[in-house]
Design a protein around this motif. Structure first.
Motif, PDB file in Angstrom:
ATOM      1  N   GLU A 156      47.546  43.801  47.973  1.00 43.93           N
ATOM      2  CA  GLU A 156      47.727  43.282  46.604  1.00 43.93           C
ATOM      3  C   GLU A 156      46.657  42.245  46.262  1.00 43.93           C
ATOM      4  O   GLU A 156      46.105  42.236  45.173  1.00 43.93           O
ATOM      5  N   ARG A 157      46.352  41.399  47.235  1.00 38.42           N
ATOM      6  CA  ARG A 157      45.324  40.367  46.989  1.00 38.42           C
ATOM      7  C   ARG A 157      43.958  41.021  46.765  1.00 38.42           C
ATOM      8  O   ARG A 157      43.210  40.631  45.872  1.00 38.42           O
ATOM      9  N   GLN A 159      43.323  44.061  45.735  1.00 40.26           N
ATOM     10  CA  GLN A 159      43.311  44.795  44.468  1.00 40.26           C
ATOM     11  C   GLN A 159      43.051  43.826  43.308  1.00 40.26           C
ATOM     12  O   GLN A 159      42.278  44.108  42.399  1.00 40.26           O
ATOM     13  N   LYS A 160      43.710  42.670  43.370  1.00 41.39           N
ATOM     14  CA  LYS A 160      43.550  41.664  42.313  1.00 41.39           C
ATOM     15  C   LYS A 160      42.090  41.174  42.260  1.00 41.39           C
ATOM     16  O   LYS A 160      41.497  41.034  41.195  1.00 41.39           O
ATOM     17  N   GLU A 161      41.539  40.944  43.446  1.00 42.48           N
ATOM     18  CA  GLU A 161      40.148  40.498  43.549  1.00 42.48           C
ATOM     19  C   GLU A 161      39.197  41.511  42.913  1.00 42.48           C
ATOM     20  O   GLU A 161      38.287  41.143  42.170  1.00 42.48           O
ATOM     21  N   GLU A 164      39.468  41.491  39.173  1.00 45.29           N
ATOM     22  CA  GLU A 164      38.755  40.350  38.581  1.00 45.29           C
ATOM     23  C   GLU A 164      37.271  40.651  38.438  1.00 45.29           C
ATOM     24  O   GLU A 164      36.560  40.059  37.643  1.00 45.29           O
TER      25      GLU A 164
END
Ligand code: DC
Length: 227
Positions: A156-157, A159-161, A164
Motif C-alpha cells: 500500500e505504501r 502504491q501510494k508513492e 504521487e
C-alpha cells in the motif's frame, strides 16, 4: 560529534529510503541509496538489451556504466545519475522494478557496486540503505538496522508513492512485485538479504513514519554515547 556508518537493510518497500533520508538530514550525514545503484545498472541493461546470462556482455556493459549522485537544491533530494544523465524518475518505473532483482543476483554487478559503496562510505558520516550493507558492504558499521513490515502494508505504501509520482499501478501488481523480489533477494547465492547478527530490528507495520525515525535516532544517540 563522532561520525559513524549507519547501515539500514530490509525488504523492498518497508520505508528504508524515506527513513534513511530523514535520519541523514537530521544528523547532517550523506545518504546513499544503494538500491538506486542496482536500479541504474538495470536501466542500462534494459536500454542496451544486455543478455543477463551472457557473462561477456554483462562485463562489457559494466565497464560503460558510471553511477553518481547529485543533490538537487530545489527538491532537497539526492538524485541518481547514469553516465551523466538524471535517471531518478526512470529507475523507479515498474519495468526496472521487475528486472532489478535478477540483475542484482549477478556477482559481477555486486562486486562493482559494493566497491563503489565502500568508497562512498569510507569517510563515515553516512546512512546507507540496501540489502547487504550490514552483512557485506560495512560488516563493521557502528550501527545496523534491519527494517521490516508486513507485505500488505509495504504494498500500500509503495502504491501510494508511485501514485504521487503519477504512476497508477494495481495493488495486486505491486504485491506480486514485492513478493517476487523478497523471494529472489533472500534466496540468492551472493549476499542474500538477511539480518546481521548485531542489527536492531525495527518493524514499521504499525508505527508512524515519525516513530520509526525517532526509534532509529535514539539508537544512534545511544550508540554514539556508548563509544
Ligand atoms: O531498495 P530498492 O527496492 O530500490 O532496491 C532494488 C533492488 O536492488 C532490490 O530488489 C534488490 C537490489 N538491491 C540489492 O541486491 N542490494 C542492495 N544493497 C540494494 C538493493
Amino acid at each position: 560529534m563522532k561520525k559513524i556508518v549507519i547501515a539500514i537493510d530490509g525488504n523492498s518497500g518497508c520505508g528504508k529510503s524515506s527513513t534513511s533520508k530523514a535520519i541523514a538530514r537530521q544528523l547532517q550525514y550523506i545518504y546513499i541509496d544503494t538500491g538506486a545503484m542496482y536500479r541504474a545498472v538495470t536501466l542500462f541493461f534494459i536500454k542496451n538489451n544486455i543478455d543477463l546470462k551472457n557473462d561477456l556482455d554483462v562485463e562489457e556493459a559494466l565497464k560503460q556504466i558510471d553511477i553518481s549522485f547529485e543533490y538537487n537544491m530545489e527538491t532537497g533530494k539526492n538524485e541518481t545519475f547514469l553516465n551523466g544523465e538524471n535517471v531518478e524518475h526512470s529507475i523507479r518505473q515498474m519495468d526496472v522494478s521487475n528486472l532489478v532483482s535478477p540483475v542484482s543476483e549477478i556477482s559481477r554487478v555486486r562486486r562493482k557496486l559494493v566497491e563503489q559503496q565502500r568508497r562512498l562510505g569510507a569517510e563515515k558520516g553516512v546512512v546507507m540503505d540496501g540489502r547487504d550493507i550490514g552483512t557485506v558492504v560495512f560488516p563493521d558499521a557502528e550501527l545496523k538496522i534491519f527494517m521490516t513490515a508486513n507485505l500488505e502494508v509495504r504494498a500500500e505504501r509503495r502504491q501510494k508513492e508511485l501514485l504521487e509520482k503519477n504512476t497508477n499501478v494495481e495493488l495486486k501488481e505491486v504485491i506480486d512485485n514485492l513478493e517476487n523480489r523478497d523471494t529472489i533477494d533472500t534466496s540468492r547465492a551472493d549476499s542474500p538479504l538477511k539480518k546481521a547478527d548485531d542489527a536492531y530490528v525495527v518493524d514499521t507495520s504499525n508505527i508512524t513514519f515519525e516513530e520509526q525515525v525517532n526509534q532509529i535516532l535514539k539508537l544512534v544517540k545511544d550508540n554514539i554515547e556508548v563509544e
